[in-house]
Design a protein around this motif. Structure first.
Motif, short mmCIF file in Angstrom:
data_model
loop_
_atom_site.label_atom_id
_atom_site.label_comp_id
_atom_site.label_asym_id
_atom_site.label_seq_id
_atom_site.Cartn_x
_atom_site.Cartn_y
_atom_site.Cartn_z
N ALA A 55 52.70 68.69 94.59
CA ALA A 55 53.43 69.76 95.29
C ALA A 55 54.06 70.74 94.30
O ALA A 55 54.44 70.34 93.19
N PRO A 56 54.21 71.98 94.71
CA PRO A 56 54.94 72.94 93.88
C PRO A 56 56.39 72.46 93.68
O PRO A 56 56.98 71.83 94.56
N GLN A 57 56.94 72.76 92.51
CA GLN A 57 58.28 72.28 92.16
C GLN A 57 59.34 72.69 93.18
O GLN A 57 60.25 71.91 93.47
N ALA A 58 59.22 73.88 93.75
CA ALA A 58 60.21 74.32 94.75
C ALA A 58 60.21 73.39 95.97
O ALA A 58 61.27 73.12 96.54
N LEU A 59 59.05 72.91 96.37
CA LEU A 59 58.97 72.00 97.51
C LEU A 59 59.47 70.61 97.15
O LEU A 59 60.08 69.92 97.97
N VAL A 60 59.21 70.19 95.92
CA VAL A 60 59.71 68.89 95.47
C VAL A 60 61.24 68.89 95.49
O VAL A 60 61.87 67.93 95.92
N LYS A 61 61.84 70.00 95.05
CA LYS A 61 63.30 70.09 95.04
C LYS A 61 63.88 70.05 96.44
O LYS A 61 65.03 69.65 96.64
N ALA A 62 63.10 70.46 97.43
CA ALA A 62 63.58 70.49 98.82
C ALA A 62 63.48 69.12 99.52
O ALA A 62 63.98 68.96 100.62
N LEU A 63 62.85 68.16 98.87
CA LEU A 63 62.73 66.83 99.48
C LEU A 63 64.12 66.19 99.64
O LEU A 63 64.99 66.36 98.79
N PRO A 64 64.30 65.45 100.72
CA PRO A 64 65.56 64.70 100.84
C PRO A 64 65.59 63.61 99.76
O PRO A 64 64.54 63.20 99.26
N PRO A 65 66.78 63.15 99.40
CA PRO A 65 66.85 62.10 98.38
C PRO A 65 66.13 60.84 98.85
O PRO A 65 66.03 60.58 100.04
N GLU A 66 65.64 60.08 97.88
CA GLU A 66 64.98 58.83 98.20
C GLU A 66 66.01 57.86 98.79
O GLU A 66 67.16 57.84 98.36
N PRO A 67 65.59 57.03 99.74
CA PRO A 67 66.50 56.03 100.29
C PRO A 67 67.00 55.12 99.17
O PRO A 67 66.24 54.70 98.32
N GLY A 68 68.28 54.87 99.18
CA GLY A 68 68.87 54.00 98.16
C GLY A 68 69.20 54.70 96.87
O GLY A 68 69.69 54.10 95.94
#
Length: 69
Positions: A55-68
């Motif tokens: 994925a483009p970096q801008a979309l990666v930054k928009a991901l919610p944090p990983e659980p835990g």
């Protein structure tokens, strides 16, 4: 699933009954996953890592944090 450099070889060597080098895209480093026998949390982590790998970096930054995390 797309995989970061070296992950395909590591997973296939470590657990060849669950992971494989898929035809057509395996030479590009993609990872095949046998779905029977894999739990949902591990599958979620694999899919997230695959998305982050391509994925483009801008979309990666928009991901919610990983659980835990």
């Amino acid at each position: 699933c797309a995989a970061p450099d070296g992950v395909q070889a590591e997973m296939v060597d470590t657990d060849p009954e669950r992971f494989f080098r898929p035809p057509y895209v395996g030479h590009l480093g993609w990872l095949g996953v046998q779905l029977p026998g894999i739990d949902q949390a591990e599958l979620n982590a694999i899919c997230r890592e695959a998305y982050v790998a391509v994925a483009p970096q801008a979309l990666v930054k928009a991901l919610p944090p990983e659980p835990g995390a």
